[in-house]
Design a protein around this motif. Structure first.
Motif, PDB file in Angstrom:
ATOM      1  N   GLY A  61       4.961 -13.487  -8.365  1.00  0.00           N
ATOM      2  CA  GLY A  61       3.212 -12.905  -9.526  1.00  0.00           C
ATOM      3  C   GLY A  61       3.609 -11.907 -10.067  1.00  0.00           C
ATOM      4  O   GLY A  61       2.253 -11.632 -11.142  1.00  0.00           O
ATOM      5  N   MET A  62       4.567 -11.189  -9.993  1.00  0.00           N
ATOM      6  CA  MET A  62       5.154  -9.420 -10.538  1.00  0.00           C
ATOM      7  C   MET A  62       5.518 -10.171 -11.882  1.00  0.00           C
ATOM      8  O   MET A  62       6.647 -10.564 -11.376  1.00  0.00           O
ATOM      9  CB  MET A  62       5.278  -8.607  -9.706  1.00  0.00           C
ATOM     10  CG  MET A  62       4.344  -8.548  -8.730  1.00  0.00           C
ATOM     11  SD  MET A  62       4.936  -6.945  -7.412  1.00  0.00           S
ATOM     12  CE  MET A  62       2.804  -6.644  -6.571  1.00  0.00           C
ATOM     13  N   ASP A  63       4.982  -9.043 -12.854  1.00  0.00           N
ATOM     14  CA  ASP A  63       5.986  -9.227 -13.765  1.00  0.00           C
ATOM     15  C   ASP A  63       6.823  -8.020 -13.656  1.00  0.00           C
ATOM     16  O   ASP A  63       6.047  -6.949 -14.032  1.00  0.00           O
ATOM     17  CB  ASP A  63       5.844  -8.994 -15.221  1.00  0.00           C
ATOM     18  CG  ASP A  63       6.623  -8.698 -16.589  1.00  0.00           C
ATOM     19  OD1 ASP A  63       7.714  -8.247 -16.089  1.00  0.00           O
ATOM     20  OD2 ASP A  63       6.143  -9.766 -17.676  1.00  0.00           O
ATOM     21  N   LEU A  64       8.180  -7.136 -13.520  1.00  0.00           N
ATOM     22  CA  LEU A  64       9.022  -6.551 -13.072  1.00  0.00           C
ATOM     23  C   LEU A  64       8.890  -5.640 -13.565  1.00  0.00           C
ATOM     24  O   LEU A  64       9.380  -4.157 -13.873  1.00  0.00           O
ATOM     25  CB  LEU A  64      10.025  -6.367 -12.071  1.00  0.00           C
ATOM     26  CG  LEU A  64      10.166  -7.066 -11.329  1.00  0.00           C
ATOM     27  CD1 LEU A  64      12.078  -7.338 -10.625  1.00  0.00           C
ATOM     28  CD2 LEU A  64       9.786  -7.136 -10.002  1.00  0.00           C
ATOM     29  N   GLU A  65       9.060  -6.087 -15.415  1.00  0.00           N
ATOM     30  CA  GLU A  65       8.679  -4.960 -16.314  1.00  0.00           C
ATOM     31  C   GLU A  65       7.609  -3.955 -16.637  1.00  0.00           C
ATOM     32  O   GLU A  65       7.899  -3.268 -17.383  1.00  0.00           O
ATOM     33  CB  GLU A  65       9.168  -5.952 -17.621  1.00  0.00           C
ATOM     34  CG  GLU A  65      10.899  -6.290 -17.788  1.00  0.00           C
ATOM     35  CD  GLU A  65      12.200  -5.480 -17.184  1.00  0.00           C
ATOM     36  OE1 GLU A  65      12.051  -4.244 -17.554  1.00  0.00           O
ATOM     37  OE2 GLU A  65      13.154  -5.857 -15.923  1.00  0.00           O
ATOM     38  N   GLN A 117       1.987   3.910 -12.584  1.00  0.00           N
ATOM     39  CA  GLN A 117       2.689   4.296 -14.051  1.00  0.00           C
ATOM     40  C   GLN A 117       4.093   3.559 -14.769  1.00  0.00           C
ATOM     41  O   GLN A 117       4.148   3.118 -15.639  1.00  0.00           O
ATOM     42  CB  GLN A 117       2.183   5.232 -14.441  1.00  0.00           C
ATOM     43  CG  GLN A 117       0.923   5.707 -14.447  1.00  0.00           C
ATOM     44  CD  GLN A 117       0.663   7.412 -14.486  1.00  0.00           C
ATOM     45  OE1 GLN A 117       1.137   7.329 -16.230  1.00  0.00           O
ATOM     46  NE2 GLN A 117       0.193   8.636 -13.698  1.00  0.00           N
ATOM     47  N   LEU A 118       4.610   3.645 -13.249  1.00  0.00           N
ATOM     48  CA  LEU A 118       6.520   3.354 -14.127  1.00  0.00           C
ATOM     49  C   LEU A 118       6.694   1.489 -13.343  1.00  0.00           C
ATOM     50  O   LEU A 118       5.788   1.354 -12.496  1.00  0.00           O
ATOM     51  CB  LEU A 118       6.817   4.404 -12.708  1.00  0.00           C
ATOM     52  CG  LEU A 118       7.154   5.219 -12.836  1.00  0.00           C
ATOM     53  CD1 LEU A 118       7.586   6.021 -12.211  1.00  0.00           C
ATOM     54  CD2 LEU A 118       7.313   5.541 -14.156  1.00  0.00           C
ATOM     55  N   PRO A 119       7.647   1.138 -14.316  1.00  0.00           N
ATOM     56  CA  PRO A 119       7.749  -0.830 -14.217  1.00  0.00           C
ATOM     57  C   PRO A 119       8.206  -0.512 -13.070  1.00  0.00           C
ATOM     58  O   PRO A 119       8.618  -0.033 -11.721  1.00  0.00           O
ATOM     59  CB  PRO A 119       8.717  -0.196 -15.024  1.00  0.00           C
ATOM     60  CG  PRO A 119       8.674   0.342 -16.069  1.00  0.00           C
ATOM     61  CD  PRO A 119       8.322   1.623 -15.345  1.00  0.00           C
ATOM     62  N   VAL A 120       7.363  -2.111 -12.391  1.00  0.00           N
ATOM     63  CA  VAL A 120       7.673  -1.975 -10.648  1.00  0.00           C
ATOM     64  C   VAL A 120       8.666  -2.173 -10.122  1.00  0.00           C
ATOM     65  O   VAL A 120       9.105  -1.880  -9.189  1.00  0.00           O
ATOM     66  CB  VAL A 120       6.868  -3.475 -10.133  1.00  0.00           C
ATOM     67  CG1 VAL A 120       7.316  -4.055  -9.003  1.00  0.00           C
ATOM     68  CG2 VAL A 120       5.794  -3.474 -10.759  1.00  0.00           C
ATOM     69  N   ARG A 121       9.972  -2.662 -11.146  1.00  0.00           N
ATOM     70  CA  ARG A 121      11.311  -2.221 -10.815  1.00  0.00           C
ATOM     71  C   ARG A 121      12.079  -1.345 -10.112  1.00  0.00           C
ATOM     72  O   ARG A 121      13.643  -1.196  -9.901  1.00  0.00           O
ATOM     73  CB  ARG A 121      12.229  -3.468 -12.152  1.00  0.00           C
ATOM     74  CG  ARG A 121      12.334  -1.916 -13.228  1.00  0.00           C
ATOM     75  CD  ARG A 121      13.231  -2.425 -14.585  1.00  0.00           C
ATOM     76  NE  ARG A 121      12.963  -1.870 -15.956  1.00  0.00           N
ATOM     77  CZ  ARG A 121      13.576  -0.430 -15.892  1.00  0.00           C
ATOM     78  NH1 ARG A 121      13.864   0.035 -15.443  1.00  0.00           N
ATOM     79  NH2 ARG A 121      13.519  -0.279 -16.976  1.00  0.00           N
ATOM     80  N   THR A 122      11.216  -0.456 -10.675  1.00  0.00           N
ATOM     81  CA  THR A 122      11.689   1.197 -10.502  1.00  0.00           C
ATOM     82  C   THR A 122      11.433   1.014  -8.904  1.00  0.00           C
ATOM     83  O   THR A 122      11.198   2.155  -7.724  1.00  0.00           O
ATOM     84  CB  THR A 122      11.490   2.305 -11.203  1.00  0.00           C
ATOM     85  OG1 THR A 122      10.173   2.202 -10.820  1.00  0.00           O
ATOM     86  CG2 THR A 122      11.911   1.931 -13.023  1.00  0.00           C
ATOM     87  N   TYR A 123      10.607   0.245  -8.178  1.00  0.00           N
ATOM     88  CA  TYR A 123       9.721   0.066  -6.823  1.00  0.00           C
ATOM     89  C   TYR A 123      10.411   0.077  -5.845  1.00  0.00           C
ATOM     90  O   TYR A 123      11.602  -0.853  -6.289  1.00  0.00           O
ATOM     91  CB  TYR A 123       8.884  -0.271  -6.611  1.00  0.00           C
ATOM     92  CG  TYR A 123       7.479  -0.271  -7.842  1.00  0.00           C
ATOM     93  CD1 TYR A 123       7.552   1.079  -8.358  1.00  0.00           C
ATOM     94  CD2 TYR A 123       6.100  -0.310  -7.083  1.00  0.00           C
ATOM     95  CE1 TYR A 123       6.460   1.305  -8.954  1.00  0.00           C
ATOM     96  CE2 TYR A 123       5.175  -0.038  -8.009  1.00  0.00           C
ATOM     97  CZ  TYR A 123       5.379   0.671  -8.650  1.00  0.00           C
ATOM     98  OH  TYR A 123       4.564   0.939  -9.791  1.00  0.00           O
ATOM     99  N   SER A 124      10.775   0.739  -4.647  1.00  0.00           N
ATOM    100  CA  SER A 124      11.530  -0.415  -3.742  1.00  0.00           C
ATOM    101  C   SER A 124      10.683  -1.304  -2.901  1.00  0.00           C
ATOM    102  O   SER A 124       9.369  -2.080  -3.563  1.00  0.00           O
ATOM    103  CB  SER A 124      12.018   0.717  -2.098  1.00  0.00           C
ATOM    104  OG  SER A 124      10.069   1.085  -1.736  1.00  0.00           O
ATOM    105  N   SER A 125      11.736  -1.761  -2.012  1.00  0.00           N
ATOM    106  CA  SER A 125      10.961  -3.058  -1.813  1.00  0.00           C
ATOM    107  C   SER A 125       9.491  -2.819  -0.499  1.00  0.00           C
ATOM    108  O   SER A 125       8.277  -2.901  -0.465  1.00  0.00           O
ATOM    109  CB  SER A 125      11.664  -3.957  -0.906  1.00  0.00           C
ATOM    110  OG  SER A 125      11.954  -2.933   0.828  1.00  0.00           O
ATOM    111  N   GLY A 126       9.449  -1.113  -0.220  1.00  0.00           N
ATOM    112  CA  GLY A 126       7.688  -1.223   0.561  1.00  0.00           C
ATOM    113  C   GLY A 126       7.188  -1.147   0.158  1.00  0.00           C
ATOM    114  O   GLY A 126       6.009  -1.051  -0.221  1.00  0.00           O
ATOM    115  N   MET A 127       7.410  -0.314  -1.068  1.00  0.00           N
ATOM    116  CA  MET A 127       6.152  -0.200  -2.014  1.00  0.00           C
ATOM    117  C   MET A 127       5.776  -1.000  -3.300  1.00  0.00           C
ATOM    118  O   MET A 127       4.603  -1.177  -3.493  1.00  0.00           O
ATOM    119  CB  MET A 127       6.729   1.071  -3.478  1.00  0.00           C
ATOM    120  CG  MET A 127       7.085   1.983  -2.632  1.00  0.00           C
ATOM    121  SD  MET A 127       8.971   3.312  -3.928  1.00  0.00           S
ATOM    122  CE  MET A 127       7.465   3.619  -5.291  1.00  0.00           C
TER     123      MET A 127
END
Length: 242
Positions: free
Chosen positions: A105-109, A148-158
């Motif tokens: 359901g997320m948009d990683l960008e 504030q950052l794109p979700v694509r920069t997150y780790s799986s835990g984040m």
């Protein structure tokens, strides 16, 4: 009053061009398990759920067990209305929230903040209602400036922290969870348990797929076992024998 009922529900998936690729690999890629029912030309038919019937109402908390590929995730997605049955009927009454696979359901960008609004709208909130939940989600996730950052920069835990916080920021009548307690440090897992206990107490129907006997005993009153898409209710005694 909430209601979630299946009446003779069957869900099947066609797999095309299986002769050009290992059928086993394709079934594993789908992650649905099930049985190969028929083959016609280049099409194989996999039955992920077969003739499943049950009725859940206020106060029901269900644990789903079964080996990987037994149909647990397919059942949850059918409960949520993501998968439609080829036969049978799914009846659902009440507001619903889900925590499924990471990133669903997320948009990683988009940023974390933008995804909070996006997922809120997908859950039926107004933009104002979604914005009202931002402070709670900030505090629970402890993601700070990462929101504030794109979700694509997150780790799986984040990513799971954000998904879990969003799904549990509302008090749905029907809550569906697919194995989500295995991520994050001990402190976050304790926060998640505390939040989940509160949410379960406020929800009317809770369905939880897990391999953890401890969590199933803690959160669930009934156990449904899935085996190659066939469902049956079992006693808690079966948990220690798997």
């Amino acid at each position: 009053m909430a209601k979630l009922a299946f009446k003779n529900v069957t869900i099947q998936y066609p797999i095309y061009n299986s002769r050009g690729m290992s059928l086993r690999n394709q079934v594993l890629r789908l992650g649905t398990g099930g049985k190969i029912e028929a083959e016609a030309g280049q099409v194989n038919l996999v039955t992920a759920l077969r003739d499943v019937s049950f009725e859940l109402g206020d106060g029901d908390s269900i644990g789903l067990i079964g080996h990987n590929g037994s149909g647990k995730t397919t059942l949850l997605r059918a409960m949520a209305g993501i998968y439609a049955p080829v036969s049978g009927q799914v009846m659902r009454e009440g507001s619903l929230a889900t925590v499924f696979e990471i990133g669903a359901g997320m948009d990683l960008e988009l940023s974390g903040y933008e995804n909070i609004i996006r997922m809120g709208l997908m859950m039926g909130m107004t933009p104002s209602q979604a914005r009202d939940r931002i402070h709670d989600i900030e505090e629970f996730t402890e993601l700070g400036d990462f929101l504030q950052l794109p979700v694509r920069t997150y780790s799986s835990g984040m990513t799971m922290r954000l998904m879990f916080a969003m799904a549990t920021s509302v008090k749905p009548e029907i809550l569906l969870i697919d194995e989500m307690f295995g991520t994050g440090d001990a402190a976050f897992q304790e926060k998640a348990h505390s939040r989940m206990r509160s949410l379960i107490n406020s929800s009317k129907i809770f369905v939880f797929a897990s391999h953890s006997d401890k969590l199933l005993r803690e959160y669930c009153k009934r156990i449904f076992s899935l085996d190659h898409g066939t469902l049956r209710e079992v006693d808690f005694d079966v948990l220690g024998k798997r």
